[in-house]
Each structure stands twice: as structure tokens, then as C-alpha cells.
Design an enzyme around this catalytic site. Structure first.
Site, PDB file in Angstrom:
ATOM      1  N   ASP A 290       2.660  -0.668  11.915  1.00 49.05           N
ATOM      2  CA  ASP A 290       1.221  -1.264  11.408  1.00 49.05           C
ATOM      3  C   ASP A 290       0.974  -2.503  11.958  1.00 49.05           C
ATOM      4  OD1 ASP A 290       0.732   1.053  10.141  1.00 49.05           O
ATOM      5  OD2 ASP A 290       1.492   0.488   8.362  1.00 49.05           O
TER       6      ASP A 290
ATOM      7  N   LYS B 154       0.897  -1.201   0.137  1.00 53.43           N
ATOM      8  CA  LYS B 154       0.018  -0.023  -0.081  1.00 53.43           C
ATOM      9  C   LYS B 154       0.782   1.196   0.075  1.00 53.43           C
ATOM     10  CE  LYS B 154      -2.460   0.831   3.991  1.00 53.43           C
ATOM     11  NZ  LYS B 154      -2.669   2.048   4.360  1.00 53.43           N
TER      12      LYS B 154
HETATM   13  C1  S3P Z   1       2.572   5.113   6.058  1.00 52.52           C
HETATM   14  C2  S3P Z   1       3.349   5.547   7.167  1.00 52.52           C
HETATM   15  C3  S3P Z   1       2.765   4.982   8.595  1.00 52.52           C
HETATM   16  C4  S3P Z   1       1.939   3.994   8.658  1.00 52.52           C
HETATM   17  C5  S3P Z   1       0.810   3.965   7.483  1.00 52.52           C
HETATM   18  C6  S3P Z   1       1.425   4.076   6.116  1.00 52.52           C
HETATM   19  C7  S3P Z   1       3.118   5.547   4.858  1.00 52.52           C
HETATM   20  O1  S3P Z   1       2.157   6.114   9.149  1.00 52.52           O
HETATM   21  O2  S3P Z   1       1.200   3.696   9.691  1.00 52.52           O
HETATM   22  O3  S3P Z   1      -0.069   2.787   7.392  1.00 52.52           O
HETATM   23  O4  S3P Z   1       2.833   4.740   3.691  1.00 52.52           O
HETATM   24  O5  S3P Z   1       4.050   6.508   4.764  1.00 52.52           O
HETATM   25  P1  S3P Z   1       2.780   7.344   9.888  1.00 52.52           P
HETATM   26  O6  S3P Z   1       3.480   8.120   8.920  1.00 52.52           O
HETATM   27  O7  S3P Z   1       1.640   8.253  10.279  1.00 52.52           O
HETATM   28  O8  S3P Z   1       3.695   6.833  11.140  1.00 52.52           O
END
Ligand code: S3P
Length: 436
Positions: free
Chosen positions: A322, A19
Site C-alpha cells: 500500500d 483500516k
Molecule cells: C489488505 C490487504 C492488502 C492491502 C489492502 C488491505 C487487508 O490487499 O493492499 O489495502 O486488509 O488484508 P491484498 O490482500 O489484495 O494484497
């Protein structure tokens, strides 16, 4: 969704594309003006579909056949309606960075959950760069982004360990008038850096000492142009995580996950599973579009955790962010249980994940103590099937599903269809490997 206990999981699986990488690939492909970029194994998640829909509203041509997308940018155009980021924090925070460097006004909105999540973390650095971002109430979305071209290049020390904020500033830096630098105390996922390099942007990462602490700085010189290049997205290790833990928890399991992303900023889960007594092996590591991938094999059953392994805190938390909900489920089966601290960020995810896991695990009969920045789960305990709730959060729904596999008796998960936010195929794939 009703779930019956399982005896074991066996077989081979491929999870959909990552993702985080899919969002970034789409956004960067859109910046390659008048050239077509093909992205293979693009995530099937609703979150990444929201990113594509926003790009289309910005005048980007997107075609999609199954998991292959083709994107042709033509310079971003003023959208006629607000951009709907759905449930996706990554879409909102990364797009805010990208749009900040375009001299027009855009409104970014999202679903009820996204409209409660903190946005000051992106509003502040973008304001320092000269964009004007206003929130609806407090620092909550909808956000109105008044862009400016070029932005001012800044050096920004991240106040929270967040790959989304780092990426927001770096994407804004593409349209800044000099060198934009982000300073991280705790390394977070580096997909933006890797993919920008794939698209020909010189991104420098260096380690240095600042105020007695080791920090990492990531920088790029703006204005920068991206060079079109096709890419292929690795399988999402955060989706694989639910299957890996299910296999570890059920003795007699043997599961191989093929072509999983093994970026070192994402593989803390594998190391942690190992120290907690799981039998995890990585095979056939190779590289795809500047990202390592490989196969991960888990054989069921848990040995005793290594000394000290039952406490997760400090610098490992960012790399597990996550995966913490599913690790909570594992914690209920560990000799010595599991304690998670320094994870206050979990409270501002798609739901308050500390609260949601505490409620669900208690419903299953586990003993859980909640802290502001984490939780302590007693183990090992026999879980008993219960009525569980997804709280509108895909990772809570999937963690509950795995907990239900190891419980005695049937469980029911209310609102489980939210798995589509990251992993629409989750329940179908689970059914192909579960043996009862
Ligand atoms: C993500 C960063 C994380 C993660 C999220 C996806 C990303 O969040 O929890 O599912 O794609 O950069 P944070 O940057 O808020 O830690």
C-alpha cells in the site's frame, strides 16, 4: 483540490485507526454471539463504515460514538438486500469467507471499481471448502455466496501473496469441520491471526520447507468460537506513510506520528525509508490488543541511498504494497531514482496504481518507465506543479498531494475527495503541519 508547495512539515500528529485491523475487529466482534465488544479508535474510513453497514444488514447490532464502536452479535441473519461493500476489497473478500460458512445465500456487491477487481482468488478456495460462490461476469462482483455449515477444512497454498485471501480462508475455517491451513510463500500482514488469538482462537503459525522454499503455514481448528474481548486499534501506518514521506522530502521538517501500528508485517516502509536515506526513528514501542504500536519521528532531508536500495523487488513488495504509490513520489527525489518490480498486484488495486502513478509523475515532469509489474522513476528531478488525477483511488490522491508539496508552483488534484475511502481527515491534518 489545489495544493501549494511547502517549505517543511513540523509538529505532532495522530492518524486514525488502522483500516485492516478495524475491518477484522468488526467482523470478529460480530461473531461473539450475545456479547458486547467495544472497539476503540475504529477507523474513520468509508471502507470500514461499509463493513459495519454490511454487518448491520446481517442482523448485528452496531453503535458508534465518534471512533468507539460497540458490536453485539446474535448469529448472522439472512440479509434482505445485497450487501454493499462500497470501494472495499477487504470487506468483500473477508465477508465472503465468513459468509461461506453460514448456510444461507448472500449477494455481495460494490462500487464500479470493486466490481472490476479479481475475485477468483477467493472463489476458488471457498469452492474447495464446499461453498458455492458465483461471480457476475468472469470472476467479478457481484458475488453470490451460497454458504454451507460446516465447510470442509482444507490446506491451501496461496497463489498470490494476499492477506485478504489468507484471511478469507481463515475466517471460513472458523466454520469448517477440522484444521484449515493456509500456506504462504511470502508473509503478508498477519492482523487476522493476531486478532483471532486476541479473541481466544488458537491460531498456529509455523515455518517449514516445501519444495526447497521456506514457507509459512497458518492454521486453526474448526469449528471455533470467539470469546468477546474489547480492543483498541493502532494508528494506521499506511495513512502515516504519506506524512512520513512528506517530512523526509522537505529539509527542515520534524514530524512525530503518535501511536502508529508497528506490526512487523507492516513496517517495511520504515526500513525502506532508512535504506533510501531518510532519518526515521521509532520510539516508545508498546503493545495494544496483540499489536505493537509506537511513535515514529522523521527529520527532513535525504542522505544518499545505500547501495542496492534503489531497487524494490521480491519479498519486500508484499510488506510495502500500500506504500508503493507514495514511494514512487520519493523516487523522483532520490539520487539514482527508484525501480519497483514484482508488483503486478498494483494493477488490480482500487485503480491500476502503476498506470496512475506513471501518468501523474510524468505530468509533474518526472521521467517514468512502466513495466507490467512495476515502474522505474528517474531521480532526482525538480517537479513542476500540474493537473493531477486521483483515478478514484485514495492512495493515488494522497501520493499526488505529497508530490504537489515538493513541486514548484501550484498543483490541482481532480477527484481528491476519494481520500475518504481510507483517510477522510487527510487534507485537514496535512494543513496543520505544513509550513509554506
Ligand atoms: C489488505 C490487504 C492488502 C492491502 C489492502 C488491505 C487487508 O490487499 O493492499 O489495502 O486488509 O488484508 P491484498 O490482500 O489484495 O494484497
Amino acid at each position: 483540490m489545489r495544493i501549494q508547495p511547502a517549505r517543511r512539515v513540523r509538529g505532532e500528529l495522530r492518524v486514525p485507526g488502522d483500516k485492516s485491523i478495524s475491518h477484522r475487529a468488526a467482523l470478529m466482534a460480530a461473531l461473539c454471539v450475545d456479547e458486547r465488544v467495544r472497539v476503540e479508535n475504529f477507523a474513520t474510513s468509508a471502507d470500514c463504515a461499509a463493513t459495519l453497514a454490511c454487518l448491520q444488514q446481517l442482523g448485528v447490532s452496531v453503535t458508534r460514538r465518534a471512533t468507539t464502536i460497540e458490536i453485539t452479535g446474535a448469529g448472522l441473519r439472512v440479509p434482505v438486500t445485497p450487501l454493499d461493500c462500497g470501494n472495499s476489497g477487504t470487506t468483500m473478500r473477508l465477508l465472503a469467507g465468513l459468509l461461506a460458512g453460514h448456510a444461507f445465500t448472500t449477494t455481495l456487491t460494490g462500487d464500479e471499481s470493486l466490481r472490476t477487481r479479481p475475485m477468483r482468488r477467493v472463489i476458488e478456495p471457498l469452492a474447495l471448502m464446499g461453498a458455492q460462490v458465483t461471480a457476475h461476469v468472469g470472476d467479478r462482483a457481484p458475488l453470490v455466496v451460497v454458504g454451507r455449515q460446516p465447510l470442509r477444512a482444507i490446506s491451501y497454498a496461496l497463489p498470490v501473496a494476499s492477506a485478504q485471501v489468507k484471511s478469507c480462508v481463515l475466517l471460513a475455517g472458523l466454520n469448517a469441520d477440522g484444521r484449515t491451513e493456509v500456506i504462504e510463500r511470502t508473509p503478508t500482514r498477519d492482523h487476522t491471526e493476531r486478532l483471532l488469538r486476541w479473541f481466544g482462537v488458537a491460531v498456529e503459525t509455523t515455518q517449514k520447507e516445501l519444495g526447497g522454499a521456506d514457507v509459512q503455514t497458518i492454521s486453526l481448528a474448526g469449528p471455533a468460537r470467539l470469546a468477546a474481548r474489547d480492543c483498541i486499534v493502532p494508528g494506521d501506518i499506511s495513512s502515516a506513510a504519506f506524512f512520513l514521506v512528506a517530512a523526509a522530502l522537505l529539509p527542515g521538517s520534524d514530524l512525530i506520528m503518535r501511536t502508529v501500528g508497528l506490526n512487523p508485517t507492516r513496517t517495511q516502509l520504515l526500513a525502506t525509508l532508512g535504506t533510501l536515506g531518510a532519518d526515521v526513528r521509532v520510539e516508545d514501542v508498546r503493545e495494544q490488543a496483540n499489536e505493537p504500536v509506537g511513535d515514529v519521528r522523521v527529520r527532513g532531508g535525504l542522505a544518499s541511498p545505500r547501495a542496492g536500495a534503489n531497487v524494490l523487488r521480491g519479498s519486500v513488495i508484499a510488506g510495502l504494497i500500500d506504500e508503493l504509490p507514495i514511494l514512487c513520489v520519493l523516487g523522483t527525489q532520490l539520487a539514482g531514482g527508484l525501480t519497483i518490480r514484482d508488483a503486478g498486484e498494483l494493477r488490480v488495486k482500487e485503480t491500476d496504481r502503476i498506470r496512475a502513478m506513471a501518468l501523474n509523475l510524468r505530468a509533474l515532469g518526472a521521467e517514468v518507465e512502466e513495466y507490467e509489474d512495476g515502474l522505474s522513476i528517474a531521480g532526482p528531478v525538480q517537479l513542476t506543479g500540474a493537473r493531477l488525477a486521483a483515478h478514484g483511488d485514495h492512495r493515488i490522491a494522497m501520493a499526488c498531494a505529497v508530490a504537489a508539496l515538493i513541486a514548484r508552483g501550484e498543483s490541482e488534484i481532480a477527484g481528491a475527495d476519494c481520500v475518504a475511502v481510507s483517510f477522510p481527515e487527510f487534507f485537514t491534518l496535512l494543513a496543520t503541519v505544513v509550513e509554506s
